[in-house]
Design an enzyme around this catalytic site. Sequence first.
Site, PDB file in Angstrom:
ATOM      1  CG  HIS A  11      -1.889   1.100   1.293  1.00 59.61           C
ATOM      2  ND1 HIS A  11      -3.202   0.970   0.910  1.00 59.61           N
ATOM      3  CD2 HIS A  11      -1.751   2.405   1.672  1.00 59.61           C
ATOM      4  CE1 HIS A  11      -3.830   2.134   1.050  1.00 59.61           C
ATOM      5  NE2 HIS A  11      -2.961   3.018   1.520  1.00 59.61           N
ATOM      6  CD  GLU A  12       1.855   3.659   3.636  1.00 61.15           C
ATOM      7  OE1 GLU A  12       2.171   4.734   3.110  1.00 61.15           O
ATOM      8  OE2 GLU A  12       0.758   3.497   4.204  1.00 61.15           O
ATOM      9  CG  HIS A  15       0.176   5.979  -0.865  1.00 53.47           C
ATOM     10  ND1 HIS A  15      -0.984   6.388  -1.488  1.00 53.47           N
ATOM     11  CD2 HIS A  15      -0.203   5.469   0.340  1.00 53.47           C
ATOM     12  CE1 HIS A  15      -2.020   6.115  -0.696  1.00 53.47           C
ATOM     13  NE2 HIS A  15      -1.581   5.550   0.418  1.00 53.47           N
ATOM     14  CG  ASP A  89      -5.363   6.343   1.087  1.00 50.14           C
ATOM     15  OD1 ASP A  89      -4.880   7.144   1.904  1.00 50.14           O
ATOM     16  OD2 ASP A  89      -4.808   5.275   0.767  1.00 50.14           O
TER      17      ASP A  89
END
Length: 201
Positions: A11-12, A15, A89
Amino acid sequence: IQKNKKLIAYHEVGHAITGSVLKSHDEVEKITLTPRGGAKGLTWFTPTEDQSLLSRSALLARIITTLGGRAAEQVVFGDPEVTTGASSDLQQVTNLARQMVTRFGMSNIGPIALEDENTGQIFLGGNMSQGSEAFAENIADRIDDEVCKIISYCEQKAIEIVMDNRVIIDLIVERLLDVETMDGDEFRELLSKYTILPNKN
């Protein structure tokens, strides 16, 4: 490694990758899997310019990057595995897209402010008159349509970026799971071996 941590890492990195390949987005400063407050992991970006004056492409880049985390979850783990981790988000993305349409005039509805900045009420021009409720509903529907269009365009872009960079995402995730925190320079160094990064100056 527990699956959760791996998912947070993807997920990170989602980004971080989307933000890095988009010319109009700020640079990654740091990615961490060390929980802070309510967040399980965090990616920081260094703001380069005056944040009160953002172009349409910078706002779109911000939406794409915010959706990058969820896009990585989708591409890597499949739709059934997308988590609630992306809910803040989505909130952010929806607010930004809505502001683009209703305050900044950055949609097909055109350069018109449709909402009061302070109350969030839709402007109806003058007093409530006959037929103005139908008008308000029509405008509200058009706003929703435009917001959906912006978000769905940005989601497609985020998924494309993740798919194009899948190999390096896997490698960076492995490294991140080892070190837990990675600074922007190391991240860009790894990334630049596989991807041509835009010059952001």
